[in-house]
Design an enzyme around this catalytic site. Structure first.
Site, PDB file in Angstrom:
ATOM      1  N   GLU A 108       0.822  -1.205   0.000  1.00  9.57           N
ATOM      2  CA  GLU A 108       0.000   0.000   0.000  1.00  9.57           C
ATOM      3  C   GLU A 108       0.861   1.263   0.000  1.00  9.57           C
ATOM      4  OE1 GLU A 108      -3.516  -1.960   2.794  1.00  9.57           O
ATOM      5  OE2 GLU A 108      -2.203  -0.402   3.603  1.00  9.57           O
TER       6      GLU A 108
ATOM      7  N   CYS B 102       3.936  -5.006  15.456  1.00  2.00           N
ATOM      8  CA  CYS B 102       3.258  -4.080  16.369  1.00  2.00           C
ATOM      9  C   CYS B 102       1.820  -4.536  16.623  1.00  2.00           C
ATOM     10  CB  CYS B 102       3.259  -2.671  15.793  1.00  2.00           C
ATOM     11  SG  CYS B 102       4.917  -1.994  15.522  1.00  2.00           S
TER      12      CYS B 102
ATOM     13  N   CYS C 295      -1.068  -2.659  14.738  1.00  2.00           N
ATOM     14  CA  CYS C 295      -0.949  -2.496  13.284  1.00  2.00           C
ATOM     15  C   CYS C 295      -1.487  -3.708  12.547  1.00  2.00           C
ATOM     16  CB  CYS C 295       0.517  -2.260  12.925  1.00  2.00           C
ATOM     17  SG  CYS C 295       0.810  -2.075  11.162  1.00  2.00           S
TER      18      CYS C 295
ATOM     19  N   GLU D  41       9.231  -2.116   7.912  1.00  2.00           N
ATOM     20  CA  GLU D  41      10.241  -1.319   8.615  1.00  2.00           C
ATOM     21  C   GLU D  41      11.375  -0.978   7.650  1.00  2.00           C
ATOM     22  OE1 GLU D  41      12.741   0.661  10.424  1.00  2.00           O
ATOM     23  OE2 GLU D  41      11.165   0.074  11.851  1.00  2.00           O
TER      24      GLU D  41
ATOM     25  N   SER E 113      10.632   6.810   8.914  1.00  2.00           N
ATOM     26  CA  SER E 113      10.009   6.499  10.195  1.00  2.00           C
ATOM     27  C   SER E 113      10.396   5.083  10.596  1.00  2.00           C
ATOM     28  CB  SER E 113       8.487   6.622  10.079  1.00  2.00           C
ATOM     29  OG  SER E 113       7.864   6.191  11.273  1.00  2.00           O
TER      30      SER E 113
ATOM     31  N   SER F 145       9.012   6.011  15.864  1.00  2.00           N
ATOM     32  CA  SER F 145       7.701   5.557  16.334  1.00  2.00           C
ATOM     33  C   SER F 145       7.865   5.121  17.788  1.00  2.00           C
ATOM     34  CB  SER F 145       7.202   4.393  15.468  1.00  2.00           C
ATOM     35  OG  SER F 145       6.975   4.814  14.141  1.00  2.00           O
ATOM     36  N   LEU F 146       7.652   6.048  18.699  1.00  2.00           N
ATOM     37  CA  LEU F 146       7.914   5.782  20.117  1.00  2.00           C
ATOM     38  C   LEU F 146       6.709   5.127  20.799  1.00  2.00           C
ATOM     39  CD1 LEU F 146      10.104   6.126  22.287  1.00  2.00           C
ATOM     40  CD2 LEU F 146       9.004   8.299  22.903  1.00  2.00           C
TER      41      LEU F 146
ATOM     42  N   ASN G 221      -6.266   4.864  14.915  1.00  2.00           N
ATOM     43  CA  ASN G 221      -7.307   4.701  13.893  1.00  2.00           C
ATOM     44  C   ASN G 221      -7.831   3.265  13.982  1.00  2.00           C
ATOM     45  OD1 ASN G 221      -8.921   5.426  11.770  1.00  2.00           O
ATOM     46  ND2 ASN G 221      -7.317   5.358  10.213  1.00  2.00           N
TER      47      ASN G 221
ATOM     48  N   CYS H 175      -2.287   1.482   7.936  1.00  2.00           N
ATOM     49  CA  CYS H 175      -1.480   0.464   7.260  1.00  2.00           C
ATOM     50  C   CYS H 175      -2.161  -0.899   7.281  1.00  2.00           C
ATOM     51  CB  CYS H 175      -0.115   0.347   7.945  1.00  2.00           C
ATOM     52  SG  CYS H 175       1.046   1.582   7.423  1.00  2.00           S
TER      53      CYS H 175
END
Length: 360
Positions: free
Chosen positions: A91, A128, A131, A175, A206, A229-230, A305, A348
């Protein structure tokens, strides 16, 4: 060699093409067709001799990525699903921002500003918990050409003028620092003046925080922008959200960031995905201020989201505002990212998941 295994024409820098194509001036002609006119086939390249066109067709595929689905938001954002030569999909998102500048006569000039968020991998190893991309696991790294083709396809599809400023964010599926060599070569190709000419300062990577790769990226000094990305201020929660934190904890990431060469006009971006009742408290904000002490940092708060099947919830607006105001009061620049694509599958992995499930 099977066509799907051949390197793409997009895999090469201009200097590399000059070594391959003879006479070498043909390389600049090909680059012009690819990156100024967005040619989708070699047959469009009318100033090339027929023999060269046939050689390019045979050995350097150009049609390596197809748009199989796209969704357009009311805010102008467009989510793309691309099919690759091996039938896997990735994507990318075109974000349309309104820009406002003052011209030399003191008049306000309004225009559109483009940012493209592109993918680095088919799937992702990081896993994650928030995600959707993680659900499918890791398949493979994208090639250099597949990085480049995402931008070319989107510019072609939207008829974006070659000289129109465009920002690239390596923040899609996967990543980027786990695909280090291909990602860094893509940065080089994107920035070539005879090609797309996208300044390195308009490119932001990122990362979920591979501390050793942040150090390696800093040593290359590519002059691109860094975003971390913390998403959490303690290792317990971050390891829940980002399992890789067990290998690269918050302290190691902060140490790597402090050594990263930062353009004096820019700051390191810390992305903080805010999840209701997880990391949205003022206590978390206090810890974040402490963590970022001594770093030229900017914090970007992101509303979670939601997607079907997740237990995480979108935070309340009042809690986001309290968090932002606290950081700003403590001298840490903090903004809330304007949500784009809420009426489409903008997070994502969402569009890929919908397509796989046969949903429209």
């Amino acid at each position: 060699m099977a066509k799907e295994a051949l390197p793409s024409i997009y895999d090469y820098t201009l200097d590399e093409l000059k070594e391959i194509l003879k006479p070498s001036f043909r390389a600049k002609q090909v680059y012009n067709w690819l990156y100024k006119k967005y040619a989708s086939s070699y047959d469009e390249m009318k100033n090339l001799p027929k023999e060269l066109v046939e050689d390019l067709k045979e050995n350097y595929p150009i049609d390596i990525m197809q748009i199989v689905k796209k969704e357009q938001s009311r805010d102008g954002s467009i989510k793309y699903l691309f099919k690759l030569r091996d039938n896997h999909t990735v994507e990318a998102v075109l974000l349309l921002m309104k820009d406002k500048k003052i011209d030399e006569d003191g008049q306000i000039v309004r225009s559109e500003k483009y940012t493209v968020c592109i993918s680095s991998q088919v799937g992702c190893k990081v896993g994650c918990s928030f995600c959707l991309t993680a659900k499918g696991g890791f398949v493979r790294n994208l090639t250099v050409g597949e990085y480049i083709a995402q931008i070319v396809n989107i510019k072609r599809d939207n008829d974006i003028a070659e000289n129109k400023a465009l920002n690239i964010v390596y923040m899609g599926m996967g990543e980027p620092l786990d695909n280090f060599d291909n990602f860094t070569k893509a940065v080089e190709i994107f920035s070539e003046l005879d090609g797309l000419a996208i300044s390195r300062r308009r490119q932001t990577v990122s990362t979920s925080g591979i501390a050793t790769k942040i150090k390696k990226l800093g040593e290359k000094d590519l002059q691109i922008q860094l975003a971390i990305s913390l998403h959490a201020v303690d290792d317990e929660l971050r390891s829940e959200l980002i399992p890789m934190n067990k290998a690269y904890n918050i302290a190691s990431i902060i140490q790597a960031v402090k050594a990263f060469p930062v353009d004096t006009r820019k700051k390191v971006m810390f992305e903080y995905l805010v999840i209701k009742d997880k990391n949205d408290s003022i206590e978390a904000a206090k810890k974040l201020v402490s963590l970022l002490n001594g770093i030229q940092a900017k914090v970007n708060l992101i509303y979670f989201n939601p997607y079907p099947g997740t237990s995480y919830q979108r935070p309340q607006e009042k809690d986001m505002l309290k968090f932002k105001d606290f950081l700003n009061q403590k001298g840490v620049i903090c903004t809330i990212r304007e949500s784009k694509g809420l009426d489409i599958s903008a997070a994502c992995g969402q569009l890929k998941e919908k397509e796989a499930n046969g949903n429209s």
